[in-house]
Scaffold this motif. Structure first.
Motif, PDB file in Angstrom:
ATOM      1  N   THR A  21       1.102  -1.378   0.190  1.00 14.46           N
ATOM      2  CA  THR A  21      -0.015   0.123  -0.603  1.00 14.46           C
ATOM      3  C   THR A  21       0.727   1.736   0.308  1.00 14.46           C
ATOM      4  O   THR A  21       1.825   0.831   0.011  1.00 14.46           O
ATOM      5  N   ASP A  22       0.471   2.551  -0.238  1.00 15.38           N
ATOM      6  CA  ASP A  22       1.164   3.500   0.053  1.00 15.38           C
ATOM      7  C   ASP A  22       0.835   4.217   1.555  1.00 15.38           C
ATOM      8  O   ASP A  22       1.306   4.973   1.751  1.00 15.38           O
ATOM      9  N   ARG A  23       0.452   3.381   2.105  1.00 11.19           N
ATOM     10  CA  ARG A  23       0.818   3.639   3.762  1.00 11.19           C
ATOM     11  C   ARG A  23       1.414   2.390   4.483  1.00 11.19           C
ATOM     12  O   ARG A  23       1.666   2.316   5.704  1.00 11.19           O
ATOM     13  N   THR A  95     -11.828  -1.910   5.110  1.00 10.15           N
ATOM     14  CA  THR A  95     -12.932  -1.123   4.976  1.00 10.15           C
ATOM     15  C   THR A  95     -12.796  -0.015   4.251  1.00 10.15           C
ATOM     16  O   THR A  95     -13.661   0.537   3.714  1.00 10.15           O
ATOM     17  N   ASP A  96     -11.615   0.472   3.969  1.00  8.24           N
ATOM     18  CA  ASP A  96     -11.450   0.859   3.199  1.00  8.24           C
ATOM     19  C   ASP A  96     -12.166   1.235   1.214  1.00  8.24           C
ATOM     20  O   ASP A  96     -11.589  -0.009   0.869  1.00  8.24           O
ATOM     21  N   GLN A  97     -12.990   2.286   1.324  1.00 12.07           N
ATOM     22  CA  GLN A  97     -13.626   1.683  -0.245  1.00 12.07           C
ATOM     23  C   GLN A  97     -12.815   1.752  -1.375  1.00 12.07           C
ATOM     24  O   GLN A  97     -12.873   0.839  -2.145  1.00 12.07           O
ATOM     25  N   GLU A  98     -11.365   2.906  -1.292  1.00 14.29           N
ATOM     26  CA  GLU A  98     -10.932   2.563  -2.523  1.00 14.29           C
ATOM     27  C   GLU A  98      -9.957   1.614  -2.560  1.00 14.29           C
ATOM     28  O   GLU A  98      -9.957   1.117  -3.429  1.00 14.29           O
ATOM     29  N   ALA A  99      -9.308   0.609  -1.437  1.00 13.35           N
ATOM     30  CA  ALA A  99      -8.889  -0.010  -1.986  1.00 13.35           C
ATOM     31  C   ALA A  99      -9.719  -1.055  -1.998  1.00 13.35           C
ATOM     32  O   ALA A  99      -8.913  -2.218  -2.968  1.00 13.35           O
ATOM     33  N   LEU A 100     -10.999  -1.789  -1.198  1.00 16.06           N
ATOM     34  CA  LEU A 100     -11.536  -2.503  -1.640  1.00 16.06           C
ATOM     35  C   LEU A 100     -12.055  -3.072  -2.889  1.00 16.06           C
ATOM     36  O   LEU A 100     -12.199  -3.915  -3.408  1.00 16.06           O
ATOM     37  N   ALA A 101     -11.796  -1.819  -4.044  1.00 18.20           N
ATOM     38  CA  ALA A 101     -12.372  -1.257  -5.229  1.00 18.20           C
ATOM     39  C   ALA A 101     -11.254  -2.170  -6.487  1.00 18.20           C
ATOM     40  O   ALA A 101     -11.563  -2.194  -7.530  1.00 18.20           O
ATOM     41  N   GLN A 102     -10.240  -1.811  -5.561  1.00 21.41           N
ATOM     42  CA  GLN A 102      -9.220  -2.276  -7.015  1.00 21.41           C
ATOM     43  C   GLN A 102      -8.768  -3.553  -6.526  1.00 21.41           C
ATOM     44  O   GLN A 102      -8.049  -4.013  -7.096  1.00 21.41           O
TER      45      GLN A 102
END
Length: 133
Positions: A21-23, A95-102
């Motif tokens: 991740t970028d985190r 739960t991050d929607q941006e991550a889940l969408a990927q």
């Protein structure tokens, strides 16, 4: 959160997968644990969960520039090896929607976020006090 695909052990794309991740963390996508003996032994805090993955999944850490890809010291609660040759990885539920969408996550899988420092610590050879345990 932005993800970078590191690898999977599947050709169909719906199997345990590893992402950076970028985190400064990793996302481990794996099989959900249901009410089994192993799950009952874990103390999972609120907001966290655990997934089961083949140990070979961590060979893909080399795609993130790590020189060693063998888990040398699995440590609860981050990682527990099972008698079946898999490992259970515990971390923050994603739960991050941006991550889940990927990701492509089948209904029998979920994913956890684990700090990069926690995973890289598992790659180190045991030292000093660790050897006396």
């Amino acid at each position: 959160m932005k993800l970078r695909f590191l690898g999977t052990n599947s050709t169909s794309g719906d199997c345990p997968t590893l992402y950076a991740t970028d985190r400064d963390s990793y996302i481990v996508q794996g099989w959900q644990l249901f009410a089994n003996e192993l799950l009952m032994q874990l103390e999972i805090p609120e907001g966290e969960t655990a997934v089961e993955v083949p140990t070979e999944l961590f060979e893909h850490l080399k795609e993130d520039g790590l020189p060693a890809v063998d888990i040398k010291r699995p440590q609860a609660p981050i990682m527990i090896h099972t008698p079946q040759g898999t490992c259970v990885v515990q971390g923050r539920a994603v739960t991050d929607q941006e991550a889940l969408a990927q990701m492509s996550i089948p209904h029998y899988e979920t994913c956890v976020e684990v700090p990069k420092s926690a995973i890289t610590a598992l790659l180190e050879e045991p030292r000093g006090a660790d050897l006396q345990r």
